[in-house]
Design a protein around this motif. Structure first.
Motif, PDB file in Angstrom:
ATOM      1  N   UNK A 212      -7.465 -11.884  -3.895  1.00  0.00           N
ATOM      2  CA  UNK A 212      -7.277 -13.520  -4.171  1.00  0.00           C
ATOM      3  C   UNK A 212      -8.155 -13.771  -6.500  1.00  0.00           C
ATOM      4  N   UNK A 213      -7.842 -14.625  -6.281  1.00  0.00           N
ATOM      5  CA  UNK A 213      -8.633 -15.059  -8.012  1.00  0.00           C
ATOM      6  C   UNK A 213      -9.694 -13.976  -7.703  1.00  0.00           C
ATOM      7  N   UNK A 214     -10.282 -13.898  -8.680  1.00  0.00           N
ATOM      8  CA  UNK A 214     -11.586 -13.529  -8.906  1.00  0.00           C
ATOM      9  C   UNK A 214     -12.497 -14.161 -10.396  1.00  0.00           C
ATOM     10  N   UNK A 215     -13.043 -14.854 -10.212  1.00  0.00           N
ATOM     11  CA  UNK A 215     -14.113 -15.461 -11.344  1.00  0.00           C
ATOM     12  C   UNK A 215     -15.254 -14.856 -11.593  1.00  0.00           C
ATOM     13  N   UNK A 216     -15.452 -14.635 -12.772  1.00  0.00           N
ATOM     14  CA  UNK A 216     -16.823 -14.316 -13.642  1.00  0.00           C
ATOM     15  C   UNK A 216     -18.008 -14.290 -12.939  1.00  0.00           C
ATOM     16  N   UNK A 217     -17.633 -16.002 -13.616  1.00  0.00           N
ATOM     17  CA  UNK A 217     -18.716 -16.758 -13.140  1.00  0.00           C
ATOM     18  C   UNK A 217     -19.486 -16.470 -11.623  1.00  0.00           C
ATOM     19  N   UNK A 218     -18.473 -16.620 -10.545  1.00  0.00           N
ATOM     20  CA  UNK A 218     -18.468 -16.647  -9.340  1.00  0.00           C
ATOM     21  C   UNK A 218     -19.651 -15.227  -9.133  1.00  0.00           C
ATOM     22  N   UNK A 219     -19.247 -14.234  -9.566  1.00  0.00           N
ATOM     23  CA  UNK A 219     -19.400 -12.750  -9.744  1.00  0.00           C
ATOM     24  C   UNK A 219     -21.433 -13.052 -10.181  1.00  0.00           C
ATOM     25  N   UNK A 220     -21.359 -13.267 -11.647  1.00  0.00           N
ATOM     26  CA  UNK A 220     -22.217 -13.255 -12.862  1.00  0.00           C
ATOM     27  C   UNK A 220     -23.526 -13.659 -11.452  1.00  0.00           C
ATOM     28  N   UNK A 221     -22.767 -14.888 -10.667  1.00  0.00           N
ATOM     29  CA  UNK A 221     -24.205 -15.768  -9.874  1.00  0.00           C
ATOM     30  C   UNK A 221     -24.464 -14.640  -8.722  1.00  0.00           C
ATOM     31  N   UNK A 222     -23.024 -13.984  -8.409  1.00  0.00           N
ATOM     32  CA  UNK A 222     -24.182 -13.465  -7.683  1.00  0.00           C
ATOM     33  C   UNK A 222     -24.882 -12.322  -7.296  1.00  0.00           C
ATOM     34  N   UNK A 223     -24.132 -11.544  -8.265  1.00  0.00           N
ATOM     35  CA  UNK A 223     -25.450 -10.241  -8.494  1.00  0.00           C
ATOM     36  C   UNK A 223     -26.180 -11.067 -10.174  1.00  0.00           C
ATOM     37  N   UNK A 224     -26.398 -12.159 -10.377  1.00  0.00           N
ATOM     38  CA  UNK A 224     -27.376 -11.947 -11.183  1.00  0.00           C
ATOM     39  C   UNK A 224     -27.685 -12.148 -12.636  1.00  0.00           C
ATOM     40  N   UNK A 225     -26.504 -11.613 -13.051  1.00  0.00           N
ATOM     41  CA  UNK A 225     -25.776 -10.931 -14.534  1.00  0.00           C
ATOM     42  C   UNK A 225     -24.754 -12.671 -14.991  1.00  0.00           C
ATOM     43  N   UNK A 226     -24.882 -12.169 -16.516  1.00  0.00           N
ATOM     44  CA  UNK A 226     -23.890 -13.302 -17.379  1.00  0.00           C
ATOM     45  C   UNK A 226     -23.088 -13.128 -17.270  1.00  0.00           C
ATOM     46  N   UNK A 257      -2.514 -22.393 -12.670  1.00  0.00           N
ATOM     47  CA  UNK A 257      -2.712 -21.799 -13.476  1.00  0.00           C
ATOM     48  C   UNK A 257      -2.968 -20.936 -14.667  1.00  0.00           C
ATOM     49  N   UNK A 258      -3.808 -21.176 -15.884  1.00  0.00           N
ATOM     50  CA  UNK A 258      -3.672 -20.779 -16.929  1.00  0.00           C
ATOM     51  C   UNK A 258      -4.335 -19.287 -17.530  1.00  0.00           C
ATOM     52  N   UNK A 259      -5.594 -19.110 -17.046  1.00  0.00           N
ATOM     53  CA  UNK A 259      -6.173 -18.390 -17.070  1.00  0.00           C
ATOM     54  C   UNK A 259      -7.134 -17.612 -15.622  1.00  0.00           C
ATOM     55  N   UNK A 260      -6.160 -17.478 -14.984  1.00  0.00           N
ATOM     56  CA  UNK A 260      -7.050 -16.589 -13.457  1.00  0.00           C
ATOM     57  C   UNK A 260      -6.303 -15.696 -13.973  1.00  0.00           C
ATOM     58  N   UNK A 261      -7.438 -14.631 -12.807  1.00  0.00           N
ATOM     59  CA  UNK A 261      -6.834 -13.082 -12.647  1.00  0.00           C
ATOM     60  C   UNK A 261      -7.238 -12.033 -11.661  1.00  0.00           C
ATOM     61  N   UNK A 262      -6.730 -11.627 -11.020  1.00  0.00           N
ATOM     62  CA  UNK A 262      -6.691 -10.805  -9.855  1.00  0.00           C
ATOM     63  C   UNK A 262      -7.207  -9.222 -10.436  1.00  0.00           C
ATOM     64  N   UNK A 263      -7.640  -8.969  -9.972  1.00  0.00           N
ATOM     65  CA  UNK A 263      -8.140  -8.066  -9.721  1.00  0.00           C
ATOM     66  C   UNK A 263      -8.385  -6.539  -8.273  1.00  0.00           C
ATOM     67  N   UNK A 264      -7.364  -5.639  -8.810  1.00  0.00           N
ATOM     68  CA  UNK A 264      -6.831  -4.725  -7.970  1.00  0.00           C
ATOM     69  C   UNK A 264      -7.177  -3.499  -7.987  1.00  0.00           C
ATOM     70  N   UNK A 265      -7.635  -2.489  -6.696  1.00  0.00           N
ATOM     71  CA  UNK A 265      -7.857  -1.044  -6.541  1.00  0.00           C
ATOM     72  C   UNK A 265      -6.790  -0.193  -7.447  1.00  0.00           C
TER      73      UNK A 265
END
Length: 377
Positions: A212-226, A257-265
């Motif tokens: 899935x696409x990863x949002x830095x803003x959403x992850x920040x809200x989830x973890x309490x970080x910028x 979508x021009x600035x999206x990213x996905x993260x894989x392991x």
């Protein structure tokens, strides 16, 4: 010992007056690789294992003459676990500059990348390679395509770290130890990470968002970080060879979508270990994500070992039209869809096909995946 493809790249670069640096996560077989190099040469070899305190002292602040005396009778100098030596980059520079006829091969964990201890001193003096857990291509060559196809579900669940592959029945214990003791601990030693527990929480969140696409803003809200802190932590995890990213491809379609990213392991077993889920595929609801992570990570390993020069992306529009994976090279876009259990034959979205007529399109399934992970178009 499973033959490692990276050795072919190293063999091509020997005795050219530059150091060869092999970095990568811990426990992927870098020490075993040095044994392969030792067994495959008639030249005189010296091995310096930096786990040994006296070796670390010897290499910490030597003069060029001291180094020459230590390696006087050697043509090939193998330095293992080099990240343990302070200022190792300066030591390697002295070796390369003063003894260009000798070949220096160095292995180290991600700590060397995180500490930036070799890049500046060795500018123009090194060939650098990344070593990963066993690749599907290596395992197919070792065990044969039929046997490896039988092991596919096991690879999707437990991954391909050497110890996991070699110790049947101890996969969960091995992976638990790996993610709790080795995998990303170098970050805490070499970077200013004020909340170490957040790194594990971030990895768990990323594990649940594979494909899935990863949002830095959403992850920040989830973890309490910028979002900036999230971006920095993900960058550190990439430098530790735990995860990697794909950017969205965009060239000329308005609603792409021009600035999206996905993260894989890099390894499915590590991904599953982060969320503590080793259930068989019949009991999972994330099989599609596991399949996508597996084939993309295996393709990335192949590309790294083969010297791939193109660019890799995914593609998606605001209307959710998508292509799982793209490779852009030689003026052609190569599009791929990944289907674990295709009920019907997927088709390439018409928007992409019309916008980029110079393309190929392939569907990767368990029936044909071996060609893809071994470099086929």
């Amino acid at each position: 010992m499973v033959y490692r493809l990276i050795k072919e790249q190293i063999d091509k670069r020997l005795y050219r007056g530059k150091a060869i640096i092999v970095v990568g996560p811990r426990q992927v077989g870098k020490t075993t690789l040095l044994r392969m190099l030792t067994a495959d040469t008639d030249r005189k070899v010296v091995v310096w294992n930096c786990d040994e305190p006296d070796v670390r002292r010897k290499l910490a602040e030597p003069t060029s003459s001291q180094l020459g005396a230590e390696a006087a009778n050697a043509d090939l100098i193998l330095i293992d676990e080099a990240q343990r030596v302070q200022n190792i980059g300066i030591t390697l520079k002295l070796l390369v500059d003063n003894y260009p006829e000798k070949q220096v091969v160095v292995t180290g964990s991600s700590a060397m990348e995180l500490s930036n201890s070799i890049n500046e001193p060795l500018t123009g003096r090194k060939y650098e390679y990344v070593m990963f857990p066993f690749s599907a291509e290596e395992l197919i060559k070792e065990f044969g395509p039929t046997e490896e196809r039988r092991m596919l579900e096991r690879r999707l669940i437990y991954g391909s770290y050497p110890e996991v592959v070699n110790l049947d029945g101890e996969e969960r214990e091995t992976l638990t130890n790996l993610v709790s003791s080795y995998l990303y601990k170098d970050i805490f030693s070499f970077q200013d990470v004020r909340k170490p527990e957040i790194v594990e929480q971030l990895l768990q969140a990323l594990a649940l968002q594979v494909g899935s696409e990863v949002s830095f803003n959403e992850l920040g809200r989830l973890l309490g970080l910028t979002s900036i802190t999230i971006q920095r932590y993900i960058d550190l995890l990439e430098k530790s060879y735990v995860v990697f990213h794909l950017r969205s491809f965009s060239r000329n379609v308005r609603n792409e979508l021009k600035k999206s990213r996905k993260i894989y392991f890099y390894d499915n077993g590590v991904r599953n270990a982060m969320i503590g889920d080793y259930k068989p595929l019949t009991l999972r609801n994330d099989t599609g994500a596991l399949w996508e992570n597996y084939v993309i990570s295996e393709r990335m390993k192949h590309n790294s070992y083969s010297g791939f020069y193109g660019k890799c992306y995914f593609w998606r529009t605001q209307q959710q039209q998508e292509v799982d994976y793209l490779e852009d090279y030689d003026g052609v876009l190569h599009a791929y869809e990944f289907k674990w259990n295709p009920i019907r034959q997927p088709r390439l979205t018409e928007t992409f096909a019309k916008s980029y007529p110079d393309h190929t399109f392939s569907i990767v399934t368990p029936e044909n995946y071996q060609g893809f992970v071994c470099g086929g178009v």
